[in-house]
Design an enzyme around this catalytic site. Sequence first.
Site, PDB file in Angstrom:
ATOM      1  N   HIS A 103      -0.712  -7.506  -5.452  1.00 41.13           N
ATOM      2  CA  HIS A 103      -1.507  -6.676  -4.534  1.00 41.13           C
ATOM      3  C   HIS A 103      -2.786  -7.391  -4.134  1.00 41.13           C
ATOM      4  O   HIS A 103      -3.287  -8.273  -4.844  1.00 41.13           O
ATOM      5  CB  HIS A 103      -1.839  -5.317  -5.164  1.00 41.13           C
ATOM      6  N   CYS A 104      -3.319  -7.003  -2.987  1.00 41.46           N
ATOM      7  CA  CYS A 104      -4.641  -7.445  -2.546  1.00 41.46           C
ATOM      8  C   CYS A 104      -5.475  -6.191  -2.305  1.00 41.46           C
ATOM      9  O   CYS A 104      -5.285  -5.175  -2.980  1.00 41.46           O
ATOM     10  CB  CYS A 104      -4.558  -8.355  -1.326  1.00 41.46           C
ATOM     11  N   TRP A 105      -6.399  -6.229  -1.368  1.00 47.21           N
ATOM     12  CA  TRP A 105      -7.273  -5.074  -1.142  1.00 47.21           C
ATOM     13  C   TRP A 105      -6.563  -3.948  -0.400  1.00 47.21           C
ATOM     14  O   TRP A 105      -6.489  -2.820  -0.881  1.00 47.21           O
ATOM     15  CB  TRP A 105      -8.526  -5.509  -0.387  1.00 47.21           C
TER      16      TRP A 105
END
Length: 364
Positions: A103-105
């Site tokens: 995941h990222c932001w």
Amino acid sequence: MAVQKISIAQFLELAKTHPILDVRSPGEYLHAHIPGACNLPLFTDEERKVVGTAYKQESRKTAIKIGLEYFGVKMRSMVEEAESVIKKAPVPPSGGGGALLVHCWRGGMRSAGVAWLLDLYGFKVYTLAGGYKAYRQWARLQFERPYPFNILGGYTGSGKTLVLYELKRMGKLVIDLEGLASHKGSAFGAFGEKPQPTQEMFENLLAAELSDITHLQNAEEEEAALSNIIYLEDESQRIGSINIPTALWNTMRNSRVSFIEIPFEERLDYLTAEYGKFEKEKLVNAVIRIQKRLGGLETKIAINHLLENNHKECFRVLLKYYDKCYGKALLNRENLPALLNKTTCAGVDIKTITNLLMNEKATI
């Protein structure tokens, strides 16, 4: 194989057995992250700033090109780091690959780029729809749920935290707010503790604990009300620099309070033994931090006792102050008579206090 985008509920279920890779920058990760996640940053903090500036001031395509320059030289090391992470995973890798959660932001280009690379190499990759932002939304929702709390109350020096540990050892459901906050709540609360997490990280840790506990409750038959009780220590809303989320705090303030009443002198002896071992300078500085609330004269008296190595009389001054503060906070609850159950104990004996609590529950 193809990268699969999944919901936060699916993501958290898989996270029980598969590693999470947080591909945000080191600074983002250090500020707060999903508990248990490993940081595999696509960009350094400075690189992220450069890419973000290019995106805003020039164009999306320019930003992507700059990002690819940074990404290209890291591909091999990122794959090798992912291999290292998955070797330590609870579930052994299968088919020479293994599964990873990425995941990222916001669930955008950073996670998509890293997921593509890891998928190309041979890992089974899941990405979080909505990214870390979706996790934060989930975390905040945990604080709004109704919980069957039993609040362990008592004046300062009653050994409440140790009673929580004993309850947990006995298999009871416990949330240690002070442990999560790395602070015991008073002016001396940081002594012997690691640095406090950020507010956001504290909330993430707390949400994860609440979720784990309610999962345990749902998995068991509700044979008695006792099996559902979650024990927490009575706290101010603020623990050091951390605030208990308001929705959860309101639930706590409307929950049953088991108040352990222990004589003043017994609590004073306990506190003197507990905190008298710390350096004199630290103790003096802690007293100075509360001088506005303690008052000039009482502050001077307490510090003079410390300078004379008379820790007990110093703590006597402070304990009177904290008793007064706690008494006001206790009386400030709505429906207090219906919520409060007092039990008297002759001293700070953890097993005796715990047994009294268990006997109290047996009479409900």
